[in-house]
Scaffold this motif. Structure first.
Motif, PDB file in Angstrom:
ATOM      1  N   VAL A 153       0.726  -1.164  -0.070  1.00 50.25           N
ATOM      2  CA  VAL A 153       0.363   0.019  -0.060  1.00 50.25           C
ATOM      3  C   VAL A 153       0.792   1.232   0.010  1.00 50.25           C
ATOM      4  O   VAL A 153       1.842   1.319   0.737  1.00 50.25           O
ATOM      5  CB  VAL A 153      -0.777  -0.006   1.250  1.00 50.25           C
ATOM      6  N   LEU A 154       0.317   2.215  -0.893  1.00 57.71           N
ATOM      7  CA  LEU A 154       0.963   3.510  -0.645  1.00 57.71           C
ATOM      8  C   LEU A 154      -0.134   4.616  -0.209  1.00 57.71           C
ATOM      9  O   LEU A 154      -1.172   4.686  -0.679  1.00 57.71           O
ATOM     10  CB  LEU A 154       1.413   3.993  -2.084  1.00 57.71           C
ATOM     11  N   MET A 155       0.634   5.416   0.802  1.00 53.11           N
ATOM     12  CA  MET A 155      -0.512   6.572   1.332  1.00 53.11           C
ATOM     13  C   MET A 155      -0.111   7.718   0.691  1.00 53.11           C
ATOM     14  O   MET A 155       1.079   8.152   0.514  1.00 53.11           O
ATOM     15  CB  MET A 155      -0.270   6.782   2.729  1.00 53.11           C
ATOM     16  N   VAL A 156      -1.144   8.580   0.074  1.00 56.12           N
ATOM     17  CA  VAL A 156      -0.869   9.836  -0.528  1.00 56.12           C
ATOM     18  C   VAL A 156      -1.701  10.960   0.294  1.00 56.12           C
ATOM     19  O   VAL A 156      -2.766  10.828   0.494  1.00 56.12           O
ATOM     20  CB  VAL A 156      -1.445   9.910  -1.989  1.00 56.12           C
ATOM     21  N   GLY A 157      -0.918  11.834   0.699  1.00 49.10           N
ATOM     22  CA  GLY A 157      -1.622  12.962   1.536  1.00 49.10           C
ATOM     23  C   GLY A 157      -0.697  14.209   1.680  1.00 49.10           C
ATOM     24  O   GLY A 157       0.256  14.243   1.105  1.00 49.10           O
ATOM     25  N   ASP A 158      -1.410  15.142   2.321  1.00 45.63           N
ATOM     26  CA  ASP A 158      -0.555  16.521   2.523  1.00 45.63           C
ATOM     27  C   ASP A 158      -0.156  16.933   3.636  1.00 45.63           C
ATOM     28  O   ASP A 158       0.614  17.853   3.934  1.00 45.63           O
ATOM     29  CB  ASP A 158      -1.620  17.562   1.953  1.00 45.63           C
ATOM     30  N   SER A 159      -0.301  16.356   4.783  1.00 43.58           N
ATOM     31  CA  SER A 159      -0.173  16.236   6.010  1.00 43.58           C
ATOM     32  C   SER A 159       0.992  15.881   6.586  1.00 43.58           C
ATOM     33  O   SER A 159       0.839  14.480   6.679  1.00 43.58           O
ATOM     34  CB  SER A 159      -1.320  16.464   6.923  1.00 43.58           C
ATOM     35  N   ILE A 160       1.933  16.366   7.145  1.00 48.12           N
ATOM     36  CA  ILE A 160       3.236  15.621   7.637  1.00 48.12           C
ATOM     37  C   ILE A 160       2.543  14.789   9.129  1.00 48.12           C
ATOM     38  O   ILE A 160       3.007  13.834   9.523  1.00 48.12           O
ATOM     39  CB  ILE A 160       4.294  16.509   7.736  1.00 48.12           C
ATOM     40  N   THR A 161       1.799  15.828   9.674  1.00 51.24           N
ATOM     41  CA  THR A 161       1.691  15.284  11.207  1.00 51.24           C
ATOM     42  C   THR A 161       0.326  14.169  11.133  1.00 51.24           C
ATOM     43  O   THR A 161       0.468  13.426  11.937  1.00 51.24           O
ATOM     44  CB  THR A 161       0.920  16.494  12.185  1.00 51.24           C
ATOM     45  N   SER A 162      -0.413  14.220  10.187  1.00 55.04           N
ATOM     46  CA  SER A 162      -1.511  13.137  10.264  1.00 55.04           C
ATOM     47  C   SER A 162      -1.253  11.979   8.959  1.00 55.04           C
ATOM     48  O   SER A 162      -1.107  10.842   9.364  1.00 55.04           O
ATOM     49  CB  SER A 162      -2.975  13.633  10.025  1.00 55.04           C
ATOM     50  N   ASP A 163      -0.892  12.255   7.881  1.00 53.39           N
ATOM     51  CA  ASP A 163      -0.996  11.547   6.855  1.00 53.39           C
ATOM     52  C   ASP A 163       0.510  10.578   6.887  1.00 53.39           C
ATOM     53  O   ASP A 163       0.425   9.564   6.868  1.00 53.39           O
ATOM     54  CB  ASP A 163      -1.021  12.119   5.484  1.00 53.39           C
TER      55      ASP A 163
END
Length: 222
Positions: free
Chosen positions: A199-209
């Motif tokens: 799995v790869l996670m794509v997000g914009d937040s360092i603290t949550s994603d």
């Protein structure tokens, strides 16, 4: 688009060719929703404008209203990510604290309901996001893991036809655990019947994603 910029796996890519090679080892791509796929900032601006016009205009100026709201809201979401406050409390508490700060008496539950209804109805795709999803769904199983209120995120899910490509849609307010807690990712993995390495996670937040993906042993793409 943000998902094409860099992947935390010892590689970086600014081209679709390079990005495709990075993705070749994954079976599933999980996305954050707000400000990764959907333009939350614009819907927040519009939603707060409606709140201001309908509830706060006669009590304070717009800049003072916005500055205080964003400060209070940011602090509450940080506490939520740290597990120090339940998500359910944020919706009403932010307007209670805001009204207290401005020394006015308003109904925070009514304002919260009004604001959340508008947030769900105003969100739109970030530029390039919908096209990227249409391409990626040809090759990967796709899903969403989002911190948010069920009523708001479900409204976006329905209005933007997310069901057409999304195989798992995890909302923190429904499962009672928020990113970066690894358990919210484990719920997604279990529903998809895959392991973290696929799995790869794509997000914009360092603290949550990013931190959440790290906690769950999942690669992350910025």
């Amino acid at each position: 688009m943000v998902l094409l910029k860099s992947c935390v796996k010892g590689q970086e890519s600014d081209s679709m060719e390079g990005f495709s090679s990075v993705l070749s080892s994954y079976k599933v791509i999980l996305f954050d929703l707000d400000d990764t796929l959907i333009d939350f900032k614009s819907s927040e601006i519009e939603g707060l404008q409606l709140v201001y016009e309908n509830f706060y205009r006669q009590h304070t100026d717009k800049a003072h209203f916005q500055d205080n709201f964003h400060s209070i809201n940011k602090n509450l979401w940080t506490l939520c990510e740290q597990g120090k406050i339940e998500l359910e409390k944020i919706g009403t508490e932010r307007f209670k604290l805001l009204s207290d700060k401005l020394s006015i008496v308003l109904d925070p539950e009514m304002i919260a309901h009004f604001y959340e209804e508008n947030l769900g109805s105003l969100g739109s795709w970030l530029i390039g996001a919908e096209q990227a999803i249409k391409e990626l769904k040809k090759y990967y199983r796709l899903g969403v893991v989002t911190n948010g209120f069920p009523n708001v995120q479900k409204a976006k899910y329905k209005r933007l036809s997310i069901a057409e490509w999304c195989q798992v849609y995890i909302i923190s307010g429904e499962v009672k655990v928020s990113k970066p807690d690894r358990r919210i990712f484990e719920i997604a993995l279990e529903k998809l019947d895959v392991s973290g390495k696929d799995v790869l996670m794509v997000g914009d937040s360092i603290t949550s994603d990013y931190q959440g993906a790290l906690n769950a042993g999942i690669d992350f793409c910025w």
